[in-house]
Design a protein around this motif. Structure first.
Motif, mmCIF file in Angstrom:
data_model
loop_
_atom_site.group_PDB
_atom_site.id
_atom_site.type_symbol
_atom_site.label_atom_id
_atom_site.label_comp_id
_atom_site.label_asym_id
_atom_site.label_seq_id
_atom_site.Cartn_x
_atom_site.Cartn_y
_atom_site.Cartn_z
ATOM 1 N N GLY A 14 0.806 -1.212 0.000
ATOM 2 C CA GLY A 14 0.000 0.000 0.000
ATOM 3 C C GLY A 14 0.837 1.259 0.000
ATOM 4 N N ASN A 15 0.411 2.216 -0.821
ATOM 5 C CA ASN A 15 1.151 3.471 -0.950
ATOM 6 C C ASN A 15 0.242 4.666 -0.709
ATOM 7 O OD1 ASN A 15 3.914 2.634 -2.242
ATOM 8 N ND2 ASN A 15 2.327 1.381 -3.190
ATOM 9 N N CYS A 16 0.766 5.620 0.057
ATOM 10 C CA CYS A 16 -0.012 6.816 0.348
ATOM 11 C C CYS A 16 0.954 7.861 0.896
ATOM 12 C CB CYS A 16 -1.085 6.477 1.385
ATOM 13 S SG CYS A 16 -2.162 7.853 1.809
ATOM 14 N N THR A 57 -1.897 7.694 -8.983
ATOM 15 C CA THR A 57 -0.847 7.490 -9.991
ATOM 16 C C THR A 57 -1.237 6.443 -11.029
ATOM 17 O OG1 THR A 57 0.254 5.826 -8.597
ATOM 18 C CG2 THR A 57 1.003 8.120 -8.391
ATOM 19 N N HIS A 58 -1.890 5.352 -10.582
ATOM 20 C CA HIS A 58 -2.352 4.310 -11.497
ATOM 21 C C HIS A 58 -3.262 3.353 -10.739
ATOM 22 C CE1 HIS A 58 1.215 2.568 -9.633
ATOM 23 N NE2 HIS A 58 0.911 1.363 -10.088
ATOM 24 N N GLU A 59 -3.888 2.433 -11.476
ATOM 25 C CA GLU A 59 -5.014 1.687 -10.916
ATOM 26 C C GLU A 59 -4.621 0.413 -10.164
ATOM 27 O OE1 GLU A 59 -4.207 2.025 -13.993
ATOM 28 O OE2 GLU A 59 -4.436 0.161 -15.153
ATOM 29 N N ILE A 61 -3.896 -2.037 -7.180
ATOM 30 C CA ILE A 61 -4.598 -2.006 -5.901
ATOM 31 C C ILE A 61 -3.773 -1.364 -4.789
ATOM 32 C CG2 ILE A 61 -3.884 -4.371 -5.269
ATOM 33 C CD1 ILE A 61 -7.342 -2.772 -4.561
ATOM 34 N N ASP A 62 -2.450 -1.498 -4.842
ATOM 35 C CA ASP A 62 -1.626 -0.903 -3.777
ATOM 36 C C ASP A 62 -1.584 0.630 -3.856
ATOM 37 O OD1 ASP A 62 -0.108 -1.561 -6.169
ATOM 38 O OD2 ASP A 62 1.712 -0.995 -5.106
ATOM 39 N N HIS A 63 -2.335 1.201 -4.825
ATOM 40 C CA HIS A 63 -2.401 2.663 -4.940
ATOM 41 C C HIS A 63 -3.821 3.203 -4.788
ATOM 42 C CE1 HIS A 63 1.839 2.979 -6.221
ATOM 43 N NE2 HIS A 63 1.607 1.727 -6.538
ATOM 44 N N ILE A 64 -4.808 2.304 -4.789
ATOM 45 C CA ILE A 64 -6.199 2.795 -4.775
ATOM 46 C C ILE A 64 -7.085 2.131 -3.712
ATOM 47 C CG2 ILE A 64 -6.147 3.357 -7.243
ATOM 48 C CD1 ILE A 64 -7.894 0.845 -7.715
ATOM 49 N N THR A 144 7.016 6.687 -8.236
ATOM 50 C CA THR A 144 7.263 5.271 -7.922
ATOM 51 C C THR A 144 6.647 4.410 -9.021
ATOM 52 O OG1 THR A 144 5.206 4.939 -6.676
ATOM 53 C CG2 THR A 144 7.125 5.731 -5.434
ATOM 54 N N ASP A 145 6.915 3.113 -8.996
ATOM 55 C CA ASP A 145 6.407 2.206 -10.025
ATOM 56 C C ASP A 145 6.931 2.622 -11.399
ATOM 57 O OD1 ASP A 145 4.444 2.480 -7.705
ATOM 58 O OD2 ASP A 145 3.826 0.565 -8.581
ATOM 59 N N ILE A 146 8.246 2.624 -11.511
ATOM 60 C CA ILE A 146 8.919 3.122 -12.714
ATOM 61 C C ILE A 146 9.844 2.031 -13.250
ATOM 62 C CG2 ILE A 146 10.508 4.862 -13.587
ATOM 63 C CD1 ILE A 146 9.618 6.675 -11.327
ATOM 64 N N GLY A 192 8.381 -2.315 -15.257
ATOM 65 C CA GLY A 192 8.202 -2.869 -13.913
ATOM 66 C C GLY A 192 8.531 -1.842 -12.845
ATOM 67 N N HIS A 193 9.618 -2.114 -12.115
ATOM 68 C CA HIS A 193 9.965 -1.263 -10.969
ATOM 69 C C HIS A 193 11.425 -0.841 -11.011
ATOM 70 C CE1 HIS A 193 6.189 -1.674 -8.717
ATOM 71 N NE2 HIS A 193 6.118 -2.872 -9.269
ATOM 72 N N LEU A 194 11.720 0.277 -10.355
ATOM 73 C CA LEU A 194 13.075 0.840 -10.362
ATOM 74 C C LEU A 194 13.947 0.171 -9.295
ATOM 75 C CD1 LEU A 194 14.190 3.182 -12.142
ATOM 76 C CD2 LEU A 194 14.020 4.646 -10.132
ATOM 77 N N GLY A 217 11.291 4.973 -1.736
ATOM 78 C CA GLY A 217 9.944 4.445 -1.525
ATOM 79 C C GLY A 217 9.647 3.178 -2.298
ATOM 80 N N HIS A 218 8.485 2.608 -2.021
ATOM 81 C CA HIS A 218 7.968 1.410 -2.690
ATOM 82 C C HIS A 218 8.981 0.262 -2.667
ATOM 83 C CE1 HIS A 218 5.325 -0.912 -5.229
ATOM 84 N NE2 HIS A 218 4.542 0.110 -5.501
ATOM 85 N N LEU A 219 9.626 0.061 -1.512
ATOM 86 C CA LEU A 219 10.589 -1.048 -1.387
ATOM 87 C C LEU A 219 9.860 -2.383 -1.443
ATOM 88 C CD1 LEU A 219 12.390 1.313 -0.294
ATOM 89 C CD2 LEU A 219 13.363 -0.352 1.290
HETATM 90 ZN ZN LIG Z 1 2.819 -0.062 -6.710
#
Ligand SMILES: [Zn+2]
Ligand SMILES: [Zn+2]
Length: 269
Positions: A14-16, A57-59, A61-64, A144-146, A192-194, A217-219
């Protein structure tokens, strides 16, 4: 005026992130439950009712996760582009229409006195974005999510004072870890992810361009540790003559609890 950046949760569970400019209080993503968000805000002396808006940022679930209950219960406006809205409403269409605001990626807009610039990022979602927020001399960004570094998103972060930047994984931990092949491919792909190393490389440029405070972030819970992310990024920055603690504030955003808080005052700049 004061700007505050404070991640309330960060990672695949989850991200916020809370960003405030004076009285304008904004959440970037709402990927934890409404109860958790309410409690986190309360801990900071804030109330959900005081929020000016939530930027998505995008749909994924960990963002919405929390937006459905949060919007219905507190009537907070939600901002996303059409691609992201499609994904959000597919999961649950019960968000009051008057709270849905759609923007175009790359076109800036205002929430109160805060200028918001959504910029494209490479990730496997409908139309994922990062955000740069600006008010006077103060500016913050969440990215994040890059999947990989490119100049398009990196240049959007140029000169931003405070930043949440993804440091998702250690490449060797992904390769040697327990994930199934398809998942490893997804994480390591260009959408995917950075990884920690790329995060460090991006930060060399950003710190040289004026960034003063950074949250990693987003570890990943399986393919990274807070110490490894911090040490890897610190090593890369030091090799470029940048000393965390002296040249910038560097902190790792916590997964399930409120992180450190960055407070920048316009009068101090
Ligand atoms: Zn994410
Ligand atoms: Zn995602």
């Amino acid at each position: 005026m004061r700007m505050i950046i404070c991640p309330l949760a960060s990672g695949s569970s989850g991200n916020c992130t809370l960003v405030t400019f004076g009285r304008t209080q904004i959440l970037v993503d709402a990927g934890i439950s409404a109860t958790k968000m309410t409690n986190a805000l309360k801990e900071l002396g804030l109330s959900p009712c005081d929020l000016s808006g939530i930027l998505i940022t995008h749909e994924h679930i960990d963002h919405i996760r929390g937006i459905y209950v949060f919007s219905r219960k507190y009537g907070i406006p939600i901002y996303a582009n059409m691609g992201t809205w499609t994904g959000i409403l597919k999961r649950d269409a019960d968000i009051p229409e008057q709270l849905r605001f759609a923007f175009e990626t790359g076109m800036d807009f205002y929430i109160g006195n805060v200028n918001v610039m959504p910029f494209a990022i490479p990730h496997d979602a409908n139309d994922p974005v990062g955000y740069r927020l600006r008010c006077g001399e103060l500016s913050a960004a969440v990215a994040t999510d890059i999947g990989h570094i490119n100049d398009a998103w990196l240049s959007q972060l140029s000169g931003v004072r405070g930043l949440v930047l993804e440091a998702n994984h250690d490449i060797d931990m992904v390769r040697n870890g327990p994930y199934p092949y398809y998942l490893k491919q997804r994480i390591l792909s260009r959408r995917g992810h950075l990884c920690n190393e790329d995060c460090g490389r991006a930060l060399i440029r950003l710190v040289n361009e004026g960034t003063q405070a950074v949250f990693l972030g987003h570890l990943s819970g399986e393919n990274n540790t807070p110490d490894l992310a911090r040490d890897t990024v610190t090593g890369i920055l030091r090799a470029a003559g940048i000393e965390p603690g002296r040249d910038l504030f560097l902190s790792v955003a916590r997964r399930d609890q409120i992180s450190d808080m960055v407070v920048l005052d316009e009068a101090m700049l």
